[in-house]
Design a protein around this motif. Structure first.
Motif, short mmCIF file in Angstrom:
data_model
loop_
_atom_site.label_atom_id
_atom_site.label_comp_id
_atom_site.label_asym_id
_atom_site.label_seq_id
_atom_site.Cartn_x
_atom_site.Cartn_y
_atom_site.Cartn_z
N ALA A 124 -15.30 53.83 -6.35
CA ALA A 124 -15.04 52.59 -5.61
C ALA A 124 -15.45 51.41 -6.48
CB ALA A 124 -15.81 52.59 -4.29
N GLY A 125 -15.22 50.22 -6.00
CA GLY A 125 -15.56 49.03 -6.78
C GLY A 125 -14.76 47.86 -6.27
N PRO A 126 -15.09 46.66 -6.72
CA PRO A 126 -14.42 45.48 -6.16
C PRO A 126 -12.95 45.41 -6.55
CG PRO A 126 -15.80 44.86 -8.01
CD PRO A 126 -16.08 46.31 -7.74
N THR A 127 -12.23 44.59 -5.82
CA THR A 127 -10.82 44.35 -6.09
C THR A 127 -10.61 43.96 -7.55
OG1 THR A 127 -8.96 43.02 -5.33
CG2 THR A 127 -11.04 41.88 -5.43
N ALA A 128 -9.54 44.40 -8.13
CA ALA A 128 -9.11 44.01 -9.50
C ALA A 128 -10.04 44.49 -10.61
CB ALA A 128 -8.92 42.50 -9.62
N VAL A 129 -11.01 45.36 -10.28
CA VAL A 129 -11.91 45.81 -11.34
C VAL A 129 -11.21 46.83 -12.25
CG1 VAL A 129 -12.98 47.71 -10.05
CG2 VAL A 129 -14.29 46.55 -11.79
N GLY A 130 -10.12 47.41 -11.73
CA GLY A 130 -9.37 48.36 -12.56
C GLY A 130 -9.51 49.80 -12.09
N LYS A 131 -9.85 50.00 -10.80
CA LYS A 131 -9.98 51.38 -10.27
C LYS A 131 -8.68 52.13 -10.43
CE LYS A 131 -11.12 49.66 -6.42
NZ LYS A 131 -11.08 49.52 -4.98
N GLY A 132 -7.56 51.44 -10.10
CA GLY A 132 -6.24 52.07 -10.16
C GLY A 132 -5.93 52.50 -11.59
N ALA A 133 -6.22 51.61 -12.55
CA ALA A 133 -5.92 51.93 -13.96
C ALA A 133 -6.78 53.10 -14.42
CB ALA A 133 -6.18 50.71 -14.83
N VAL A 134 -8.05 53.12 -14.01
CA VAL A 134 -8.93 54.21 -14.42
C VAL A 134 -8.46 55.53 -13.81
CG1 VAL A 134 -11.30 55.12 -14.25
CG2 VAL A 134 -10.92 52.74 -14.89
N SER A 135 -8.09 55.51 -12.53
CA SER A 135 -7.67 56.78 -11.93
C SER A 135 -6.32 57.23 -12.47
CB SER A 135 -7.71 56.75 -10.40
OG SER A 135 -6.91 55.74 -9.94
N THR A 136 -5.42 56.28 -12.78
CA THR A 136 -4.14 56.67 -13.40
C THR A 136 -4.41 57.31 -14.76
OG1 THR A 136 -3.01 54.90 -12.28
CG2 THR A 136 -1.89 55.80 -14.20
N TYR A 137 -5.34 56.72 -15.52
CA TYR A 137 -5.66 57.27 -16.84
C TYR A 137 -6.20 58.70 -16.69
CZ TYR A 137 -7.20 57.49 -21.64
OH TYR A 137 -7.33 57.86 -22.96
N ILE A 138 -7.03 58.89 -15.68
CA ILE A 138 -7.59 60.24 -15.47
C ILE A 138 -6.48 61.21 -15.10
CG2 ILE A 138 -9.12 61.61 -13.97
CD1 ILE A 138 -11.04 59.18 -13.99
N ARG A 139 -5.54 60.76 -14.23
CA ARG A 139 -4.45 61.65 -13.83
C ARG A 139 -3.62 62.07 -15.05
NH1 ARG A 139 -1.68 58.94 -9.67
NH2 ARG A 139 -0.48 57.87 -11.24
N THR A 265 -14.25 39.06 -0.67
CA THR A 265 -14.54 40.47 -0.39
C THR A 265 -15.26 41.10 -1.59
OG1 THR A 265 -12.44 40.51 0.76
CG2 THR A 265 -13.47 42.64 0.38
N ALA A 266 -14.83 40.72 -2.81
CA ALA A 266 -15.43 41.32 -4.01
C ALA A 266 -16.93 41.03 -4.07
CB ALA A 266 -14.74 40.79 -5.26
N LYS A 267 -17.32 39.81 -3.63
CA LYS A 267 -18.76 39.46 -3.65
C LYS A 267 -19.54 40.42 -2.75
CE LYS A 267 -18.48 34.61 -4.70
NZ LYS A 267 -18.19 33.36 -4.05
N THR A 268 -19.00 40.68 -1.55
CA THR A 268 -19.68 41.59 -0.63
C THR A 268 -19.71 42.99 -1.23
OG1 THR A 268 -18.34 40.41 0.98
CG2 THR A 268 -19.71 42.18 1.84
N GLU A 269 -18.59 43.39 -1.84
CA GLU A 269 -18.53 44.75 -2.41
C GLU A 269 -19.54 44.91 -3.55
OE1 GLU A 269 -13.90 45.89 -1.44
OE2 GLU A 269 -14.35 44.77 -3.24
N LEU A 270 -19.63 43.89 -4.41
CA LEU A 270 -20.58 43.99 -5.54
C LEU A 270 -22.02 44.13 -5.03
CD1 LEU A 270 -19.07 41.39 -8.02
CD2 LEU A 270 -19.47 43.82 -8.49
N ALA A 271 -22.29 43.50 -3.89
CA ALA A 271 -23.65 43.56 -3.35
C ALA A 271 -24.00 44.97 -2.89
CB ALA A 271 -23.79 42.58 -2.19
#
Ligand code: 5GP
Length: 310
Positions: A124-139, A265-271
């Protein structure tokens, strides 16, 4: 009695010795950080030869914060749990403190390299941090990892494929999946569409001994932790807040109002990052993907397809 000042030559020698000691400690911290030495090796070296080893004069706080993915807050909390004062050096620990620290490090190492490699990892992680890119790379680069495919009521974006990126379903279909107990967790994300993790494929993959990766939002990560406490939670961080803003605005998929909402939302998520077991900084996608996969302790892909090490 009046203090006798050391002669100049001694002072110069002492200053040189202090610089050398600082450099030696910095080298130990770097070695832990780049994983060329394990923290266990370092404490053992400190305790084998306390008076002279640079490892012995390292502060416990420095030792812990040099461990990749362990942040200062978690390090401080761990020291409190272990009953070790902020200023303590590794060589200055008492017998009980040494035992507690060693047990903690061993426990942590076993979690990172379990004998049974199959495990459930939530990214998990805040919006736009690159979760999608990291998981695509792993796939695409780590076929041994089973990537969970979520169901969503959001319409597909150009290039997205049903069954690969998501199962794109209607509201009614989503309701039916929930009512029939087929979802491990569900959440409404960014106050817009519903997303959920289908339970059966995950259970099947884990039963087959595969490691499973879920790329979901913070609410989902919390729900998975509650349902499956053995899950390992990984938080993906941007290198800096400015970089996160740059990535969000740069991708240009949201209008300015939506960008503002997501940054809030990202601020809350980072916290919430301290709720996670590990933190990985996404400087670069292949490096972040490798760190996530290392946490799953699965064999690396053959060297030809292995991502480069930074
Ligand atoms: P996007 O619409 O940009 O693909 O995803 C939006 C957000 O939904 C991302 O933060 C993503 O991690 C999250 N998400 C994707 N699938 C799931 C899921 O199954 N459960 C939860 N809770 N969040 C999800």
């Amino acid at each position: 009695m009046p203090r006798v000042a050391p002669p100049d030559v001694d002072r110069t020698a002492a200053a040189h010795a202090a610089v050398a000691a600082r450099r030696a400690r910095a080298a130990v911290k770097r070695a832990i950080h780049d994983r060329s030495r394990s923290p266990i090796e370092v404490v053992e070296a400190a305790w084998a030869d306390p008076p002279s080893a640079p490892e012995a004069s390292l502060r416990v706080r420095e030792l812990l914060t040099s461990i990749p993915s362990l942040g200062p807050t978690r390090a401080a909390r761990t020291m409190e749990q272990l009953g070790i004062a902020e200023s303590k050096r590794v060589g200055g620990l008492g017998v009980r403190q040494r035992r507690r620290l060693l047990e903690w490090l061993e426990h942590r190492e076993n979690r990172a390299h379990p004998t049974a490699p199959s495990r459930l990892v939530v990214l998990a992680g805040p919006t736009a941090v690159g979760k999608g890119a990291v998981s695509t790379y792993i796939r695409e680069n780590y076929p041994d990892v089973h990537l969970s495919v979520s169901a969503t009521t959001r319409p597909p974006r150009p290039g997205e494929v049903d069954g690969v990126n998501y199962f794109f379903v209607t509201d009614d279909e989503f309701d039916r999946l929930v009512e029939t107990g087929q979802m491990l967790e569900t959440a409404t994300v960014h106050n817009a569409f519903r997303y959920g993790t289908p339970r059966a494929p995950i259970e099947k993959a884990l039963a087959e001994g595969k490691s499973v990766l879920l790329e979901i939002d913070l609410q989902g990560a919390r729900a998975v932790r509650a349902a499956m406490p053995e899950a390992v939670l990984v938080f993906l961080l941007p290198p800096t807040w400015e970089e996160l803003v740059r990535r969000l605005i740069g991708r240009g998929t949201e209008d300015p109002i939506e960008q503002q909402r997501r940054l809030e939302t990202a601020k809350t998520e980072l916290a919430a990052q301290d709720e996670f077991d590990y933190r990985v900084v996404n400087h670069e996608v292949s490096q972040a993907a490798r760190e996530v996969v290392e946490l799953m302790a699965i064999p690396h892909p053959p060297s030809s397809s292995r991502p480069s090490t930074r």
